[in-house]
Write a protein that holds these residues in place. Structure first.
Motif, PDB file in Angstrom:
ATOM      1  N   GLU A  56       0.832  -1.208   0.000  1.00  0.00           N
ATOM      2  CA  GLU A  56       0.000   0.000   0.000  1.00  0.00           C
ATOM      3  C   GLU A  56       0.864   1.254   0.000  1.00  0.00           C
ATOM      4  OE1 GLU A  56      -3.613   2.142   2.558  1.00  0.00           O
ATOM      5  OE2 GLU A  56      -2.907   0.130   3.109  1.00  0.00           O
ATOM      6  N   GLU A  57       1.843   1.286   0.895  1.00  0.00           N
ATOM      7  CA  GLU A  57       2.738   2.441   0.962  1.00  0.00           C
ATOM      8  C   GLU A  57       3.657   2.492  -0.251  1.00  0.00           C
ATOM      9  OE1 GLU A  57       4.802   5.843   2.512  1.00  0.00           O
ATOM     10  OE2 GLU A  57       2.800   4.991   2.695  1.00  0.00           O
ATOM     11  N   GLY A  58       4.239   1.363  -0.620  1.00  0.00           N
ATOM     12  CA  GLY A  58       5.157   1.339  -1.747  1.00  0.00           C
ATOM     13  C   GLY A  58       4.488   1.737  -3.044  1.00  0.00           C
ATOM     14  N   ASP A  59       3.302   1.232  -3.292  1.00  0.00           N
ATOM     15  CA  ASP A  59       2.599   1.571  -4.524  1.00  0.00           C
ATOM     16  C   ASP A  59       2.239   3.058  -4.565  1.00  0.00           C
ATOM     17  OD1 ASP A  59       2.822  -1.068  -5.162  1.00  0.00           O
ATOM     18  OD2 ASP A  59       0.683  -1.537  -5.036  1.00  0.00           O
ATOM     19  N   ARG A  60       1.894   3.620  -3.406  1.00  0.00           N
ATOM     20  CA  ARG A  60       1.566   5.053  -3.355  1.00  0.00           C
ATOM     21  C   ARG A  60       2.781   5.909  -3.707  1.00  0.00           C
ATOM     22  NH1 ARG A  60       2.494   9.133  -0.206  1.00  0.00           N
ATOM     23  NH2 ARG A  60       3.553   7.855   1.373  1.00  0.00           N
ATOM     24  N   VAL A  61       3.922   5.597  -3.104  1.00  0.00           N
ATOM     25  CA  VAL A  61       5.139   6.373  -3.364  1.00  0.00           C
ATOM     26  C   VAL A  61       5.579   6.209  -4.816  1.00  0.00           C
ATOM     27  CG1 VAL A  61       7.585   6.614  -2.769  1.00  0.00           C
ATOM     28  CG2 VAL A  61       5.880   6.284  -0.960  1.00  0.00           C
ATOM     29  N   ALA A  62       5.512   4.987  -5.317  1.00  0.00           N
ATOM     30  CA  ALA A  62       5.903   4.738  -6.704  1.00  0.00           C
ATOM     31  C   ALA A  62       5.024   5.517  -7.672  1.00  0.00           C
ATOM     32  CB  ALA A  62       5.827   3.239  -7.006  1.00  0.00           C
ATOM     33  N   ALA A  63       3.724   5.548  -7.406  1.00  0.00           N
ATOM     34  CA  ALA A  63       2.799   6.270  -8.283  1.00  0.00           C
ATOM     35  C   ALA A  63       3.050   7.775  -8.235  1.00  0.00           C
ATOM     36  CB  ALA A  63       1.359   5.960  -7.889  1.00  0.00           C
ATOM     37  N   GLU A  64       3.336   8.306  -7.045  1.00  0.00           N
ATOM     38  CA  GLU A  64       3.622   9.742  -6.922  1.00  0.00           C
ATOM     39  C   GLU A  64       4.865  10.112  -7.721  1.00  0.00           C
ATOM     40  OE1 GLU A  64       3.931  10.618  -2.794  1.00  0.00           O
ATOM     41  OE2 GLU A  64       1.748  10.623  -2.462  1.00  0.00           O
ATOM     42  N   PHE A  65       5.888   9.270  -7.650  1.00  0.00           N
ATOM     43  CA  PHE A  65       7.105   9.545  -8.410  1.00  0.00           C
ATOM     44  C   PHE A  65       6.833   9.455  -9.905  1.00  0.00           C
ATOM     45  CE2 PHE A  65      10.945   8.089 -10.608  1.00  0.00           C
ATOM     46  CZ  PHE A  65      11.836   9.099 -10.270  1.00  0.00           C
ATOM     47  N   ARG A  66       6.142   8.416 -10.313  1.00  0.00           N
ATOM     48  CA  ARG A  66       5.831   8.209 -11.734  1.00  0.00           C
ATOM     49  C   ARG A  66       5.025   9.391 -12.288  1.00  0.00           C
ATOM     50  NH1 ARG A  66       3.663   3.475 -11.161  1.00  0.00           N
ATOM     51  NH2 ARG A  66       5.472   2.230 -11.784  1.00  0.00           N
ATOM     52  N   ASP A  67       4.009   9.803 -11.557  1.00  0.00           N
ATOM     53  CA  ASP A  67       3.158  10.904 -12.014  1.00  0.00           C
ATOM     54  C   ASP A  67       3.923  12.230 -12.019  1.00  0.00           C
ATOM     55  OD1 ASP A  67       1.136   9.055 -12.217  1.00  0.00           O
ATOM     56  OD2 ASP A  67       0.117   9.669 -10.369  1.00  0.00           O
ATOM     57  N   GLY A  68       4.760  12.436 -11.000  1.00  0.00           N
ATOM     58  CA  GLY A  68       5.527  13.677 -10.926  1.00  0.00           C
ATOM     59  C   GLY A  68       6.510  13.819 -12.070  1.00  0.00           C
ATOM     60  N   MET A  69       7.199  12.731 -12.414  1.00  0.00           N
ATOM     61  CA  MET A  69       8.152  12.783 -13.518  1.00  0.00           C
ATOM     62  C   MET A  69       7.429  12.971 -14.852  1.00  0.00           C
ATOM     63  SD  MET A  69      11.074  12.684 -12.042  1.00  0.00           S
ATOM     64  CE  MET A  69      12.306  12.339 -13.298  1.00  0.00           C
ATOM     65  N   ALA A  70       6.268  12.354 -14.987  1.00  0.00           N
ATOM     66  CA  ALA A  70       5.497  12.513 -16.222  1.00  0.00           C
ATOM     67  C   ALA A  70       5.035  13.957 -16.391  1.00  0.00           C
ATOM     68  CB  ALA A  70       4.296  11.567 -16.215  1.00  0.00           C
ATOM     69  N   ALA A  71       4.607  14.576 -15.289  1.00  0.00           N
ATOM     70  CA  ALA A  71       4.169  15.965 -15.350  1.00  0.00           C
ATOM     71  C   ALA A  71       5.326  16.893 -15.710  1.00  0.00           C
ATOM     72  CB  ALA A  71       3.553  16.377 -14.014  1.00  0.00           C
ATOM     73  N   LEU A  72       6.493  16.605 -15.156  1.00  0.00           N
ATOM     74  CA  LEU A  72       7.668  17.428 -15.451  1.00  0.00           C
ATOM     75  C   LEU A  72       8.069  17.280 -16.921  1.00  0.00           C
ATOM     76  CD1 LEU A  72       9.378  19.288 -13.670  1.00  0.00           C
ATOM     77  CD2 LEU A  72      10.960  17.391 -13.316  1.00  0.00           C
ATOM     78  N   ALA A  73       8.034  16.053 -17.431  1.00  0.00           N
ATOM     79  CA  ALA A  73       8.366  15.820 -18.841  1.00  0.00           C
ATOM     80  C   ALA A  73       7.398  16.559 -19.758  1.00  0.00           C
ATOM     81  CB  ALA A  73       8.333  14.322 -19.138  1.00  0.00           C
ATOM     82  N   GLU A  74       6.124  16.554 -19.393  1.00  0.00           N
ATOM     83  CA  GLU A  74       5.130  17.259 -20.214  1.00  0.00           C
ATOM     84  C   GLU A  74       5.371  18.763 -20.186  1.00  0.00           C
ATOM     85  OE1 GLU A  74       0.245  17.666 -20.641  1.00  0.00           O
ATOM     86  OE2 GLU A  74       1.140  16.474 -19.023  1.00  0.00           O
ATOM     87  N   ARG A  75       5.714  19.282 -19.019  1.00  0.00           N
ATOM     88  CA  ARG A  75       5.931  20.720 -18.878  1.00  0.00           C
ATOM     89  C   ARG A  75       7.084  21.209 -19.745  1.00  0.00           C
ATOM     90  NH1 ARG A  75       7.492  23.813 -13.192  1.00  0.00           N
ATOM     91  NH2 ARG A  75       7.945  25.864 -14.109  1.00  0.00           N
TER      92      ARG A  75
END
Length: 309
Positions: free
Chosen positions: A164-183
């Protein structure tokens, strides 16, 4: 206690990080189906490692591995680390068993870990093989791209039963990097030299994780086409490349000494425009969730360089 088997699936020229990412795409955050009564995951040597019960005593044999285990929600289970495992702060209180290049195996064995997290190219192979020979499961990691960081967290969380914790942190990192790449997808290019070491002078190529950060932020790595991940260069090569910006991590979180070296070359464009930038090395040189923060800083530094045109 555990099993590990070499697998040729998705290996070969694709490399371990790409293999892990491909496996993730095929099966979601659970990279390996659990065998009956077991917890299984594929490591970055493309081996399936299975535990009969969740890991409760984890040895993390590099600072990056330590961060990843804590990110996976299993920090309270860490019983051994190595030198410079300084994040999160509580990791400093855990028993150290030497450095990532030479562990004190006697001390490590007395701690009775039920899962050892090895660094694929950073730990001495013979020492990890000795641990395996003693019946300790060794799970090799070495993220080589952004998805590899998220995948490593998810796989470690599976083995520690902290998904539960690991998947949450992994998703936050994945989404954050994707947002930065889009920006920064359409950012104006900035030629960049990133200094990863001073003596000998060393940089990174485009395949290196930091090289991927450079590209994501709209930078053009002036040494990106070199064949080695971490090439040795000299001052003359930097002068010939004449980067618009020079970024460095330095020795320590507040040490900018490596950048002052380049002030002796006033002909450099980076000097003329005052584009010498420091990024704390722990944020950019470790393949952990903090790479998101480091990448944001890196992109901001290149924005500053663009503003000075």
């Amino acid at each position: 206690m555990f099993t590990s088997a070499s697998s040729g699936r998705l290996g070969g020229a694709l490399g371990p990080a790409v293999a892990a990412s491909s496996l993730l795409a095929l099966s979601g955050p659970v990279v390996a189906e659990a065998r009956a009564g077991s917890l299984c995951a594929i490591d970055d040597r493309d081996r399936e490692v299975c535990l009969e019960q969740p890991a409760e005593r984890i040895a993390a044999l590099s600072p990056g591995a330590t961060e990843l285990v804590y990110a996976a929600g299993a920090g309270e289970k860490v019983v051994a680390v190595v030198a410079y495992s300084d994040y999160p702060p509580e990791a400093r209180q855990v028993q150290s068993v030497g450095s990532h290049t030479r562990m004190d195996l006697e001390t490590l064995v007395t701690l009775s870990p039920d899962l050892v997290i090895g660094w694929k190219t950073g730990n001495p192979p013979e020492q990890l093989e000795t641990l395996e020979g003693l019946g300790m499961p060794v799970f090799y990691i070495e993220p080589r791209d952004f998805e590899g960081v998220s995948s490593a967290i998810e796989r470690l969380a599976r083995l520690a039963d902290t998904r539960e914790e690991g998947d949450r942190v992994a998703a936050e990192f994945r989404d954050g990097m994707a947002a930065l790449a889009e920006r920064y997808a359409d950012a104006e290019p900035v030629s960049v030299f990133y200094q990863v070491w001073d003596e000998p002078l060393m940089t990174i190529n485009d395949e290196h994780l930091i090289g991927q950060v450079v590209a994501m932020c709209g930078g053009v790595n002036v040494f990106g086409e070199l064949s080695r991940l971490v090439p040795r260069i000299d001052d003359e090569s930097v002068l010939a490349a004449d980067p618009e910006a020079i970024l460095a991590g330095g020795m320590g979180e507040e040490n900018r000494d490596w950048l002052t070296h380049w002030e002796q070359y006033p002909s450099l464009t980076a000097i003329q425009r005052d584009n010498l930038y420091f990024v704390p090395p722990s944020l950019i040189q470790r393949p952990t969730p903090r790479l998101l923060e480091g990448s944001r800083l890196f992109c901001e530094r290149l924005d500053h360089a663009r503003d000075k045109r």
